[in-house]
Scaffold this active site. Structure first.
Site, PDB file in Angstrom:
ATOM      1  N   SER A   1       0.797  -1.234   0.000  1.00  0.00           N
ATOM      2  CA  SER A   1       0.000   0.000   0.000  1.00  0.00           C
ATOM      3  C   SER A   1       0.828   1.283   0.000  1.00  0.00           C
ATOM      4  O   SER A   1       0.316   2.338  -0.359  1.00  0.00           O
ATOM      5  CB  SER A   1      -0.962   0.025   1.188  1.00  0.00           C
ATOM      6  OG  SER A   1      -0.265   0.221   2.394  1.00  0.00           O
TER       7      SER A   1
ATOM      8  N   LYS B   1       0.289   4.626   6.799  1.00  0.00           N
ATOM      9  CA  LYS B   1      -0.226   5.407   5.676  1.00  0.00           C
ATOM     10  C   LYS B   1       0.308   6.832   5.781  1.00  0.00           C
ATOM     11  O   LYS B   1       0.909   7.223   6.773  1.00  0.00           O
ATOM     12  CB  LYS B   1      -1.762   5.465   5.693  1.00  0.00           C
ATOM     13  CG  LYS B   1      -2.467   4.138   5.729  1.00  0.00           C
ATOM     14  CD  LYS B   1      -2.371   3.378   4.437  1.00  0.00           C
ATOM     15  CE  LYS B   1      -3.106   2.040   4.577  1.00  0.00           C
ATOM     16  NZ  LYS B   1      -2.640   1.056   3.656  1.00  0.00           N
TER      17      LYS B   1
END
Length: 176
Positions: A17, A84
């Site tokens: 990701s 993230k």
């Protein structure tokens, strides 16, 4: 043990990701104190607890074992902690159109993005005491656009500041 508990912790990257910034198998160090003295900023790479996860009941031995293993950067549960990039801050309106991110109607520069997402995301205001996060590999990231939703600031573990492993990729992580 004191350092891991209060100051710095290693984290293992289990998914794609955050490619190209972080690759599967990388290990980063996370500063656990930085947000005691300030708020997350756009571009920060943060580790946070899954806001939707209910911790299972464990015995004290299992708790100590998990604490030790996670402190060494080996994840025992890839659904517990996520890494993230902070994109939206409290009170801002975020929108994605044709793969470009807009904050309060203004496009932002994102040189760290791998492959931009083509999926639009409607204008959404970031709640107080929350951040809006996205992975750098937009098409392959479970983030604030999906079931994770906006991340409460009290779920933020800390800010990733150095890529430690593998040695060939060692380097400081920045917000750009």
């Amino acid at each position: 043990l004191i350092i891991k508990t209060f100051f710095v912790q290693a984290f293992f990257i289990p998914s794609e990701s955050m490619v190209p910034t972080l690759e599967i198998g990388d290990r980063v160090l996370v500063n656990k104190l930085v947000y005691d003295f300030g708020d997350p900023q756009r571009g920060d790479i943060i580790v946070f607890e899954n806001p939707n996860l209910v911790d299972p009941e464990r015995n004290p031995f299992a708790d100590v074992w998990n604490w030790l293993i996670e402190g060494l950067g080996f994840s025992t549960d890839p659904e517990k902690d996520f890494i993230k990039r902070v994109i939206g801050l409290p009170g801002e309106t975020i929108e994605v159109k044709h793969g470009e991110v807009f904050i309060d109607g203004q496009g932002i520069q994102e040189p760290y993005v791998g492959e931009a997402s083509v999926d639009d995301f409607p204008p959404t205001e970031v709640q107080d005491d929350h951040v809006f996060v996205m992975g750098d590999n937009r098409p392959n990231s479970q983030d604030s656009r999906s079931s994770l939703g906006q991340i409460p600031v009290d779920k933020v573990v800390g800010k990733a500041f150095v890529l430690l492993w593998p040695p060939s990729r060692f380097g400081w992580l920045s917000g750009d």
